[in-house]
Scaffold this motif. Structure first.
Motif, PDB file in Angstrom:
ATOM      1  N   TYR A 168      41.409  26.923 -28.871  1.00  0.00           N
ATOM      2  CA  TYR A 168      40.704  26.951 -30.154  1.00  0.00           C
ATOM      3  C   TYR A 168      39.311  27.537 -29.921  1.00  0.00           C
ATOM      4  O   TYR A 168      38.576  27.061 -29.057  1.00  0.00           O
ATOM      5  CB  TYR A 168      40.578  25.551 -30.760  1.00  0.00           C
ATOM      6  CG  TYR A 168      39.711  25.545 -31.994  1.00  0.00           C
ATOM      7  CD1 TYR A 168      40.148  26.159 -33.161  1.00  0.00           C
ATOM      8  CD2 TYR A 168      38.445  24.976 -31.981  1.00  0.00           C
ATOM      9  CE1 TYR A 168      39.346  26.200 -34.290  1.00  0.00           C
ATOM     10  CE2 TYR A 168      37.641  25.008 -33.108  1.00  0.00           C
ATOM     11  CZ  TYR A 168      38.099  25.619 -34.258  1.00  0.00           C
ATOM     12  OH  TYR A 168      37.297  25.670 -35.368  1.00  0.00           O
ATOM     13  N   ILE A 169      38.974  28.568 -30.671  1.00  0.00           N
ATOM     14  CA  ILE A 169      37.651  29.189 -30.555  1.00  0.00           C
ATOM     15  C   ILE A 169      36.886  28.921 -31.844  1.00  0.00           C
ATOM     16  O   ILE A 169      37.329  29.315 -32.929  1.00  0.00           O
ATOM     17  CB  ILE A 169      37.758  30.711 -30.309  1.00  0.00           C
ATOM     18  CG1 ILE A 169      38.557  30.962 -29.024  1.00  0.00           C
ATOM     19  CG2 ILE A 169      36.374  31.327 -30.197  1.00  0.00           C
ATOM     20  CD1 ILE A 169      38.926  32.413 -28.828  1.00  0.00           C
ATOM     21  N   SER A 180      20.243  36.301 -27.055  1.00  0.00           N
ATOM     22  CA  SER A 180      20.919  35.717 -25.891  1.00  0.00           C
ATOM     23  C   SER A 180      22.331  35.281 -26.258  1.00  0.00           C
ATOM     24  O   SER A 180      22.548  34.672 -27.305  1.00  0.00           O
ATOM     25  CB  SER A 180      20.144  34.492 -25.386  1.00  0.00           C
ATOM     26  OG  SER A 180      18.833  34.855 -25.068  1.00  0.00           O
ATOM     27  N   PHE A 181      23.268  35.576 -25.385  1.00  0.00           N
ATOM     28  CA  PHE A 181      24.643  35.132 -25.596  1.00  0.00           C
ATOM     29  C   PHE A 181      24.762  33.665 -25.179  1.00  0.00           C
ATOM     30  O   PHE A 181      24.304  33.285 -24.102  1.00  0.00           O
ATOM     31  CB  PHE A 181      25.608  35.992 -24.781  1.00  0.00           C
ATOM     32  CG  PHE A 181      27.026  35.522 -24.876  1.00  0.00           C
ATOM     33  CD1 PHE A 181      27.784  35.809 -25.997  1.00  0.00           C
ATOM     34  CD2 PHE A 181      27.590  34.778 -23.855  1.00  0.00           C
ATOM     35  CE1 PHE A 181      29.090  35.368 -26.106  1.00  0.00           C
ATOM     36  CE2 PHE A 181      28.902  34.330 -23.953  1.00  0.00           C
ATOM     37  CZ  PHE A 181      29.649  34.625 -25.083  1.00  0.00           C
ATOM     38  N   VAL A 182      25.344  32.862 -26.051  1.00  0.00           N
ATOM     39  CA  VAL A 182      25.540  31.439 -25.754  1.00  0.00           C
ATOM     40  C   VAL A 182      26.992  31.072 -26.019  1.00  0.00           C
ATOM     41  O   VAL A 182      27.535  31.411 -27.071  1.00  0.00           O
ATOM     42  CB  VAL A 182      24.629  30.549 -26.637  1.00  0.00           C
ATOM     43  CG1 VAL A 182      24.897  29.075 -26.355  1.00  0.00           C
ATOM     44  CG2 VAL A 182      23.172  30.882 -26.413  1.00  0.00           C
ATOM     45  N   ALA A 183      27.637  30.419 -25.074  1.00  0.00           N
ATOM     46  CA  ALA A 183      29.000  29.923 -25.280  1.00  0.00           C
ATOM     47  C   ALA A 183      29.139  28.556 -24.641  1.00  0.00           C
ATOM     48  O   ALA A 183      28.557  28.290 -23.583  1.00  0.00           O
ATOM     49  CB  ALA A 183      30.005  30.893 -24.677  1.00  0.00           C
ATOM     50  N   LYS A 184      29.859  27.689 -25.306  1.00  0.00           N
ATOM     51  CA  LYS A 184      30.169  26.374 -24.732  1.00  0.00           C
ATOM     52  C   LYS A 184      31.679  26.220 -24.771  1.00  0.00           C
ATOM     53  O   LYS A 184      32.306  26.583 -25.769  1.00  0.00           O
ATOM     54  CB  LYS A 184      29.521  25.260 -25.549  1.00  0.00           C
ATOM     55  CG  LYS A 184      28.020  25.285 -25.517  1.00  0.00           C
ATOM     56  CD  LYS A 184      27.446  24.214 -26.426  1.00  0.00           C
ATOM     57  CE  LYS A 184      25.932  24.348 -26.496  1.00  0.00           C
ATOM     58  NZ  LYS A 184      25.349  23.458 -27.502  1.00  0.00           N
ATOM     59  N   ALA A 185      32.257  25.688 -23.692  1.00  0.00           N
ATOM     60  CA  ALA A 185      33.715  25.598 -23.639  1.00  0.00           C
ATOM     61  C   ALA A 185      34.147  24.529 -22.654  1.00  0.00           C
ATOM     62  O   ALA A 185      33.339  24.049 -21.843  1.00  0.00           O
ATOM     63  CB  ALA A 185      34.316  26.942 -23.226  1.00  0.00           C
ATOM     64  N   THR A 186      35.426  24.180 -22.723  1.00  0.00           N
ATOM     65  CA  THR A 186      35.988  23.344 -21.679  1.00  0.00           C
ATOM     66  C   THR A 186      35.975  24.162 -20.393  1.00  0.00           C
ATOM     67  O   THR A 186      36.069  25.394 -20.431  1.00  0.00           O
ATOM     68  CB  THR A 186      37.434  22.941 -22.010  1.00  0.00           C
ATOM     69  OG1 THR A 186      38.167  24.132 -22.287  1.00  0.00           O
ATOM     70  CG2 THR A 186      37.498  22.021 -23.211  1.00  0.00           C
ATOM     71  N   PRO A 187      35.848  23.504 -19.221  1.00  0.00           N
ATOM     72  CA  PRO A 187      35.740  24.242 -17.957  1.00  0.00           C
ATOM     73  C   PRO A 187      36.893  25.220 -17.726  1.00  0.00           C
ATOM     74  O   PRO A 187      36.701  26.283 -17.116  1.00  0.00           O
ATOM     75  CB  PRO A 187      35.750  23.123 -16.898  1.00  0.00           C
ATOM     76  CG  PRO A 187      35.191  21.936 -17.608  1.00  0.00           C
ATOM     77  CD  PRO A 187      35.682  22.040 -19.036  1.00  0.00           C
TER      78      PRO A 187
END
Ligand SMILES: [Zn+2]
Length: 207
Positions: A168-169, A180-187
């Protein structure tokens, strides 16, 4: 679906209402107490203090708030492209649609990306392209109230999503602050994000 009573939910019991920064500045600038630690200081040109109460103990604030307690209908809008090779594997792209005020950044900058992605995918499909897996475009209602739209969707399709959803994105505030590029995700998705950003920078070099 089994419903909890209001008193059983995690909804806050303290009345909360968003206000504009102009009103907030008046209130914050007159707070008493010690000066706050550096990480609590905001961007207003005032001295930030913890409170409680105001520097003038006789100061009182009266707020007139017009919100009503009622049951409202909310909507999720879901679009699906069936995958060519693994149609029973789902990749979900999602963003909420409701906003506190006008929602220019949150969520409409993300909705613009979601809608443009859907438009581009549909153009490619008209030219005969199909994704390997099924792609679902999800526009959620009532996110700001407590992630209600997406939660209802997952509760309704929990079994099928548990078996078939690959990723899921979430987009939400797509454009904010600097570049600035920012991303948060499961490892598990770290490498996928790294690979995707490398491709994006390579593409912009080519242009
Ligand atoms: Zn948002």
């Amino acid at each position: 679906m089994y419903r909890l009573n209001d008193s059983d939910t995690s909804l806050p019991t303290i009345p909360v209402h968003p206000i504009g920064y102009g009103d907030a500045q008046h209130l914050l600038s007159e707070l008493g107490g010690d000066e706050v630690q550096d990480t609590w200081k905001g961007g207003l040109n005032i001295t930030y203090r913890y409170g409680p109460g105001f520097t003038n103990p006789n100061r009182k604030v009266k707020m007139s708030i017009h919100t009503s307690r009622e049951i409202r209908t909310i909507y999720n809008v879901i679009g699906v492209i069936n995958g060519a090779v693994e149609p029973d594997r789902y990749v979900l792209l999602g963003n909420h649609r409701d906003a506190w005020v006008y929602g220019a950044v949150d969520p409409s900058s993300g909705t613009a990306v979601l809608m443009e992605s859907a438009r581009v995918y549909s153009q490619m499909i008209k030219k005969g392209w199909r994704p390997r897996r099924s792609v679902m475009f999800c526009s959620w209602g009532a996110e700001e109230y407590g992630l209600l739209g997406s939660t209802e969707f997952v509760e309704e399709y929990q079994k099928i999503l548990g078996e078939r959803a690959v990723a899921y994105i979430n987009i939400d505030s797509a454009v904010v602050g600097n570049y600035s590029f920012v991303a948060k995700a499961t490892p598990l998705l770290q490498q996928a994000i790294m690979d995707a950003t490398k491709k994006a920078s390579l593409d912009s070099n080519l242009v």
